[in-house]
Design a protein around this motif. Structure first.
Motif, short mmCIF file in Angstrom:
data_model
loop_
_atom_site.label_atom_id
_atom_site.label_comp_id
_atom_site.label_asym_id
_atom_site.label_seq_id
_atom_site.Cartn_x
_atom_site.Cartn_y
_atom_site.Cartn_z
N VAL A 195 113.56 -19.96 38.86
CA VAL A 195 113.27 -21.06 39.78
C VAL A 195 111.96 -21.71 39.34
O VAL A 195 110.90 -21.13 39.47
N ASP A 196 112.06 -22.89 38.76
CA ASP A 196 110.88 -23.62 38.27
C ASP A 196 110.03 -22.77 37.33
O ASP A 196 108.81 -22.84 37.35
N GLY A 197 110.68 -21.94 36.52
CA GLY A 197 109.94 -21.13 35.56
C GLY A 197 109.43 -19.83 36.12
O GLY A 197 108.77 -19.07 35.41
N ASP A 198 109.68 -19.54 37.40
CA ASP A 198 109.29 -18.28 38.01
C ASP A 198 110.51 -17.38 38.16
O ASP A 198 111.60 -17.86 38.52
N LEU A 199 110.31 -16.09 37.93
CA LEU A 199 111.40 -15.13 38.07
C LEU A 199 111.55 -14.74 39.53
O LEU A 199 110.61 -14.25 40.16
N VAL A 200 112.74 -14.98 40.09
CA VAL A 200 113.06 -14.59 41.46
C VAL A 200 114.27 -13.68 41.41
O VAL A 200 115.32 -14.07 40.88
N GLU A 201 114.14 -12.46 41.95
CA GLU A 201 115.22 -11.48 41.89
C GLU A 201 115.87 -11.35 43.26
O GLU A 201 115.21 -11.07 44.26
N VAL A 202 117.19 -11.59 43.27
CA VAL A 202 117.93 -11.61 44.53
C VAL A 202 119.19 -10.77 44.38
O VAL A 202 119.86 -10.84 43.36
N ALA A 203 119.50 -10.00 45.42
CA ALA A 203 120.67 -9.13 45.36
C ALA A 203 121.92 -9.77 45.91
O ALA A 203 123.02 -9.31 45.64
N SER A 204 121.77 -10.84 46.71
CA SER A 204 122.92 -11.40 47.41
C SER A 204 123.10 -12.88 47.09
O SER A 204 122.51 -13.41 46.16
#
Length: 475
Positions: free
Chosen positions: A445-454
């Motif tokens: 997301v905009d170069g940032d790592l976002v970790e989501v399980a769902s």
């Protein structure tokens, strides 16, 4: 609205054919002037304010390829009274341009790109802001999330804008160096929700950001700044801020079923997310090595995600009106969701064109900064050579979407739901998902790592924030 002048010349010299050219009337529009100063000559022995020579106007000029350049015009007159009248009149006129900021909160990331941001600011940006008479307050960030905590808590009412000198390293491959800029846009929008008395855990109808945001590119990709200005040029970006060139820009909200994640401008799931996750795990490498390694490794382990993608197609007011005239729309036509299922290599969701050096036409060339829609680009499962061909097309003038496995849609909302219970086997590729747990999927997301399980729900909100920049139509 305009200043017109004709140079004073002596009697026409005999045989001087250039005389008529020199005496031609010239003019500039007052909206292109950003500062005026009294011009004086000082000598070593002279006491006081020096010898008056006239007034100097500081002008913003438009050059080729969307570039802006500062220039000066000297109007020579030795009369103190005469120059004082003109000086005060110009100051009064310039004070009447309401969009031009008078004070800026500068948030500077000293770690951006090759740690050149501080030098770029003090050598190229600060002198222009000082000439324009703009007050500045500089904060140098010391840790990740510093800007977010600063803008959420501190009082910023005294500032007219928030100027960002911040980009990530070139390891952010596709959306480039806009992580810090996105962080500050996110913070300004969160603050607007807080000031409006709205909860920030679940955001359904966001409030517009109260302060405009300026972006100074100081890195190698500068996707957001490039999309705003048409070119990643420091002086151009600075002059857009000084001149008060405001552009309302669309912003997305990213949410799970029970929690708001963040505001942002673009996102990638699948190949784009895994590439960033790999790069983040190998931060001990140099930025260029990290970027190349992550791309090669992600391509070597290229595997599709089994997921379900639901989206709400964008219907413009004009389209809606045409359908009503034709008498064809059904009740709730605008709320008809469409669903795609299957093996997907990459999903891109972008509210802005995402221009950058590796994609001069943009990662999403068919969208704009504020047309009220997002580009949804889906790359279905295909062979590795075909997928690489698709990626290479971004750097050329050829249509990167002209492949049978690539689908593009113009949408208002998107839901992406992985249909497997866990991320692909981390034992096979320990670095594939960085530090993500086995139940998390990586998003870029905009170069940032976002970790989501769902499932992730992405919704567009038109013109949610004002950024300083040129209009796409002018570009």
């Amino acid at each position: 609205r305009a200043l017109r002048w004709r140079p004073i010349q002596p009697e026409r010299p005999a045989g001087d054919s250039k005389y008529d050219v020199l005496c031609k009337e010239e003019f500039i529009e007052l909206k292109d002037i950003f500062s005026v100063k009294l011009k004086r000559r000082y000598s070593v022995k002279q006491q006081g304010s020096g010898t008056l020579l006239g007034i100097t106007l500081f002008i913003c000029l438009k050059k080729e390829q969307n570039k802006l350049k500062d220039s000066t015009l000297d109007l020579i007159n030795l009369s103190e009274d005469h120059c004082d009248v003109w000086f005060k009149q110009f100051k009064k006129i310039l004070a009447g341009f309401a969009n031009r900021p008078k004070s800026l909160k500068i948030i500077l990331n000293p770690q951006s790109h090759k740690k050149e941001a501080t030098q770029v600011y003090y050598e190229k940006v600060e002198p222009l802001l000082r000439t324009a008479g703009i007050k500045t307050d500089v904060t140098i960030t010391e840790y990740e999330g510093h800007a977010l905590s600063l803008l959420k808590e501190c009082e910023l009412q005294e500032f007219d804008g928030c100027c960002i000198l911040s980009v990530l390293f070139s390891s952010v491959v596709c959306v480039g160096g806009d992580g810090s800029a996105s962080e500050i846009a996110h913070a300004l929008l969160l603050r607007a929700q807080k000031n409006a008395g709205k909860e920030t855990d679940r955001i359904l109808t966001p409030v517009r950001a109260e302060l405009p945001l300026g972006l100074i590119p100081a890195g190698s990709t500068n996707v957001l700044a490039h999309s705003l200005h048409g070119i990643p040029h420091v002086v151009t970006a600075t002059l857009h801020i000084i001149m008060g060139h405001i552009q309302p820009v669309d912003v997305c909200t990213f949410s799970t079923t029970d929690k708001f994640l963040r505001f942002g401008f673009s996102a990638m799931f699948g190949f784009g997310g895994r590439t960033l996750a790999l790069a983040e795990k190998h931060r001990w490498m140099s930025p260029n090595q990290r970027r190349d390694f992550a791309i090669i490794k992600a391509l070597a382990k290229l595997k599709p995600e089994d997921c379900e993608i639901s989206f709400l197609p964008f219907i413009s007011s004009q389209d809606l009106q045409e359908r009503k005239v034709e008498g064809s729309p059904k009740s709730g036509d605008k709320d008809q969701w469409q669903t795609i299922q299957g093996q997907i290599l990459n999903v891109s969701i972008m509210a802005i064109p995402c221009l950058c050096s590796v994609a001069p036409r943009g990662l999403a060339p068919n969208t704009r900064l504020n047309n009220g829609s997002m580009a949804l680009i889906i790359a279905r499962n295909t062979s590795r050579p075909e997928f690489i061909k698709h990626l290479k097309r971004y750097a050329s003038v050829k249509n990167q979407f002209n492949f049978p496995f690539v689908e593009t849609y113009t949408v208002e909302e998107v839901k992406v739901r992985p249909r497997t219970n866990s991320a692909p086997n981390l034992e096979e590729d320990a670095g594939r998902h960085a530090a993500a747990s086995e139940n998390n999927f990586p998003w870029n997301v905009d170069g940032d790592l976002v970790e989501v399980a769902s499932e992730v729900h992405v919704k567009l909100h038109p013109r949610l924030i004002n950024l300083y920049g040129g209009s796409m139509e002018e570009m």
